[in-house]
Scaffold this active site. Structure first.
Site, PDB file in Angstrom:
ATOM      1  CB  CYS A   1      62.276  76.284  24.257  1.00 59.88           C
ATOM      2  SG  CYS A   1      63.167  77.141  25.571  1.00 59.88           S
TER       3      CYS A   1
ATOM      4  CG  HIS B   1      63.049  77.216  20.030  1.00 62.18           C
ATOM      5  ND1 HIS B   1      62.734  78.321  20.836  1.00 62.18           N
ATOM      6  CD2 HIS B   1      64.153  76.826  20.985  1.00 62.18           C
ATOM      7  CE1 HIS B   1      63.348  78.671  21.901  1.00 62.18           C
ATOM      8  NE2 HIS B   1      64.173  77.623  22.064  1.00 62.18           N
TER       9      HIS B   1
ATOM     10  CG  ASN C   1      65.579  80.747  23.629  1.00 60.83           C
ATOM     11  OD1 ASN C   1      64.440  80.652  23.939  1.00 60.83           O
ATOM     12  ND2 ASN C   1      66.369  79.648  24.018  1.00 60.83           N
TER      13      ASN C   1
END
EC number: 2.3.1.180
Length: 327
Positions: A112, A253, A283
């Site tokens: 990520c 994020h 996500n």
């Protein structure tokens, strides 16, 4: 010479998977998911929408926004946690799809945090004079590795792609002012995809034991995420010679609303200045920050000299922060 972002782009699959849909698949509820994650829905890629495809589609928009031709691109960096193959690289496949000349193209596997690592690589290349126009792509089809019988992970992840073009600073671009990155492999087991690599290759046992799905120690990941992103961000701000109040936008994020809120509180950023796409997309791993950045730039007027703080955390464990400034 300082590097800057000339243009951004993003791509989201059309298929929407809502919390109501997940209620029919696992023991969960919209209320349970919403209060614990802040996610309402996420996008799921079709069989034809693999990571390289979504990344290439985002790249087309970034190239258009940058007002350049594909022939000007002289390097491609592709950040992903879900490459099409172990090899060839997703970067090379995206290059072929886009019809870009035979320039260097390689993948960056930092889960990520990938978009920020990609920005860092592009910044270094441009400022060293090695390349003049670097295409940074981040895309993930994580749904391929999600166990839709595990309510702790299947509610979190969605698919998508993002991209940006990085070159020497020019009027109207976003200068990449400062970068801070880090990793801690000792904590790697907290967030991983156990099987499919050379350490644990695919076998009947790995399939039967469901080792080809994402595993995560949620509570531990939360603690590390908040602490590491705070450290990276504060280090970035200090090294840039700034104060926390000099930051105009926080682009985190999009992992979990509780993580985002915890980071925002540590920097006393007004909620209206914390940009979130989490509720709509979930996500989206490496593409997460890039999608949020692209949406922010397309929906808000970022004024001259305003500063954006990007922060991310992912498997590795890995983390990073980047400060951008509107030129």
């Amino acid at each position: 010479m300082r590097a800057s972002i000339w243009g951004t782009g993003s791509y989201l699959p059309k298929k929407v998977l809502t919390n109501a849909d997940l209620e029919k698949m696992v023991e969960t509820s919209d209320e349970w998911i919403s209060t614990r994650t802040g996610i309402k829905e996420r996008r799921i890629a079709s069989a034809e929408e693999f990571s390289s495809f979504m990344g290439a589609k985002a790249a087309e928009k970034a190239i258009e926004a940058a007002k350049i031709s594909k022939s000007q691109i002289d390097c491609i960096v592709f950040a992903t946690a879900a490459p099409d193959y172990i090899f060839p690289s997703s970067a090379a496949l995206a290059q072929a799809y886009l019809g870009i000349k035979e320039v260097p193209a390689f993948d960056c596997l930092v889960a990520c945090t990938g978009f920020l690592y990609g920005l860092s690589i592009a910044k270094a290349y441009v400022e060293a004079g090695m390349y003049q126009c670097v295409l940074v792509i981040a895309a993930d089809k994580l749904s391929s590795f999600v166990n839709y019988e595990d309510r702790n992970t299947c509610v979190l992840f969605g698919d998508g792609g993002s991209a940006c073009v990085v070159g020497p600073s020019r009027p109207g671009s976003l200068k990449i002012s400062k970068v801070n990155l880090g990793a801690d492999g000792k904590q790697g087991d907290l967030l991983r995809l156990p099987a499919g690599g050379s350490r644990c290759p695919a076998s009947q046992d790995t399939i039967q034991n469901q080792q080809h799905f994402i595993t995560m120690e949620g509570k531990e990941v939360f603690k590390h995420a908040v602490r590491r992103m705070e450290f990276a961000a504060k280090t970035c701000i200090t090294e840039a010679g700034l104060q926390e109040e000099d930051i105009d936008w926080l682009v985190p994020h999009q992992a979990n609303e509780r993580i985002i809120d915890a980071i925002a509180k540590r920097f006393a950023v007004e909620d209206s200045r914390v940009f979130k796409t989490l509720a709509k997309y979930g996500n989206t791993a490496a593409s997460s920050v890039g999608i949020a950045l692209d949406e922010l730039l397309r929906t808000h007027d970022i004024h001259s000299k305003e500063r954006l703080l990007l922060v991310a955390f992912g498997g590795g464990l890995s983390w990073g922060a980047v400060i951008l400034q509107q030129m």
